[in-house]
Design a protein around this motif. Sequence first.
Motif, PDB file in Angstrom:
ATOM      1  N   LEU A  78      10.407   4.510   4.243  1.00 35.21           N
ATOM      2  CA  LEU A  78       9.291   5.269   3.649  1.00 35.21           C
ATOM      3  C   LEU A  78       8.843   6.410   4.812  1.00 35.21           C
ATOM      4  O   LEU A  78       8.340   7.332   4.297  1.00 35.21           O
ATOM      5  N   VAL A  79       8.874   5.781   5.974  1.00 38.87           N
ATOM      6  CA  VAL A  79       8.328   6.657   6.995  1.00 38.87           C
ATOM      7  C   VAL A  79       9.280   7.881   6.862  1.00 38.87           C
ATOM      8  O   VAL A  79       8.756   9.025   7.279  1.00 38.87           O
ATOM      9  N   LYS A  80      10.678   7.581   7.000  1.00 37.75           N
ATOM     10  CA  LYS A  80      11.643   8.674   7.105  1.00 37.75           C
ATOM     11  C   LYS A  80      11.420   9.598   6.097  1.00 37.75           C
ATOM     12  O   LYS A  80      11.337  10.679   6.221  1.00 37.75           O
ATOM     13  N   LYS A  81      11.096   9.187   4.978  1.00 42.74           N
ATOM     14  CA  LYS A  81      10.914   9.864   3.612  1.00 42.74           C
ATOM     15  C   LYS A  81       9.733  10.847   3.816  1.00 42.74           C
ATOM     16  O   LYS A  81       9.782  11.929   3.445  1.00 42.74           O
ATOM     17  N   ALA A  82       8.723  10.364   4.347  1.00 35.79           N
ATOM     18  CA  ALA A  82       7.312  10.788   4.489  1.00 35.79           C
ATOM     19  C   ALA A  82       7.450  12.055   5.265  1.00 35.79           C
ATOM     20  O   ALA A  82       7.006  13.025   5.156  1.00 35.79           O
TER      21      ALA A  82
END
Length: 538
Positions: A524-528
């Motif tokens: 999720l962090v990478k996607k954000a």
Amino acid sequence: MIHRREQWGTRIGLILAVAGNAIGLGNFLRFPVQAADNGGGAFMIPYMISFILLGIPLIWVEWALGRYGGERGHGTAVAVFDLIWRHPVAKYIGIFGVLIPLVVVVYYTYIESWTLLYSFFHLINEVPNTPLTADVKDYLKPFNEFLGSIIGAGSTSSIFYLPPLQTYLFFLITLLLNLYIIYKGVSAGIEKVAKIAMPLIFIMAIILVVRVFTLTSPDGRNFLDGLGFLWNPDFSALLDPKVWLAAAGQIFFTLSIGFGAILTYASYLKPKSDVALNGLASASVNEFAEVILGGSIAITASVIFFGIAGTQYIASEGAFNLGFMALPAIFANIPYGAFFGFLWFLLLFFAGITSSIALMQPAVSFLEDEFGLSRDKAVKYLGGFLFISAHIPIFLKGALDELDFWVGTFGLVIFALFEVITFVWILGIRDLKEKLVGKSLIMKVLIVLKYSPEYAWKELNRYADIRIPRVFYYILSYIAPFFLIVILVWWLFTTLPAKLIPDHINGWIARLFILFVFILGVILVKKAWELKNGRTSS
């Protein structure tokens, strides 16, 4: 979409909400057990020293980091660490400030639902009777069996609990109530609940303290014996590492340090807001609730009925024994005991819910700030995750303890250490670049150690309504980090080896769940970060 960040409506609402975050089940259940199990007055000296050297500095760190992030449109350690470190790995370390409270609230909400169910059973007077016997085990046996029936511990399966329908229904009620409060928002939900729940907690606690102080035993013990056990100092305890570690650990739990929830709450401060006085005020409210009220109810009542030796035995048997067994058993044998039992567990429920909503907020803030989701959608995602995940501690024997150790105990110390490093040693490092040019590695380290904490101290005192004594500069910069490292190293050598191999397959399942949550957080962090400005995450 870009959302407009909320703000706290009033200062008193903010302080009550942050104090409510800290005032949870640990104040009234864990603190009495820790104090009793570690010698009463012997425990209180290391506890107070830990509060000054560890608790106050670390709570200021979270407040200051939260304000720093909030001023830049972010409310979790993910973005705050990224802003300060300016290094690709920082945001992945910061995700622990979202995942730790998220995993903790998975099982915390379930325990919280027990208190609501217990208060209901006391309201309709459907609780066990206890035999008037001098044997502590026999006295507590009905309530030991009662708790076992609530959680389904009587199941013949070695893998599964089989809780009754009413337990599951009260869990659903508790979860939905938490989600509804979070859905209403920071000011209209969390702050409003805090303004109602916190006064009620103190009113109910004071009523219970008064009742406990009027108790006497056939042997002549009264409230002075209980207070004496808690407050008579034992200076020999200063040489016992076990007591120090227990005291420092309790400070983590009681002030909600290392969860990342205070950081998120502080991110909703209004512009030019103080963090020094607000942080100290919320910590002081919490300590009053824990030491004065929490200690005066459970420990005092237990010492009156069971004596000091009996109280220490009860405490040594488990974290829930004083609150869920000893006190209900005591109330069962006094006039209007069902009413006082109802008050006790309703108090625990209100204390629990003000903490659980705080533990949920970092995940909601992350989804709002970094993905631009509406609060409605963020709460729906959170609710779905919590509902599914909660079945692990509800139905798998031993899973709750496994989650609590790795995330709710060990994880707190590690993340708190990263918070201190980020605030004290990294916040000002970019301004020191000129002084570091051409210097050897040893000189660079010495320069950072000497000058970097000044930037943290300046940030902490910005807009401060009180003047923080300069001694806290040295406590914050050197003593608190050293204290954290000592705790971590001690646990690595004394506690961790026995925990490495779980006793049961459910322990491995709990660990796989923790790993899954961590991988999900990283994704999720990478996607954000990929979505931000269309750039690719490192």
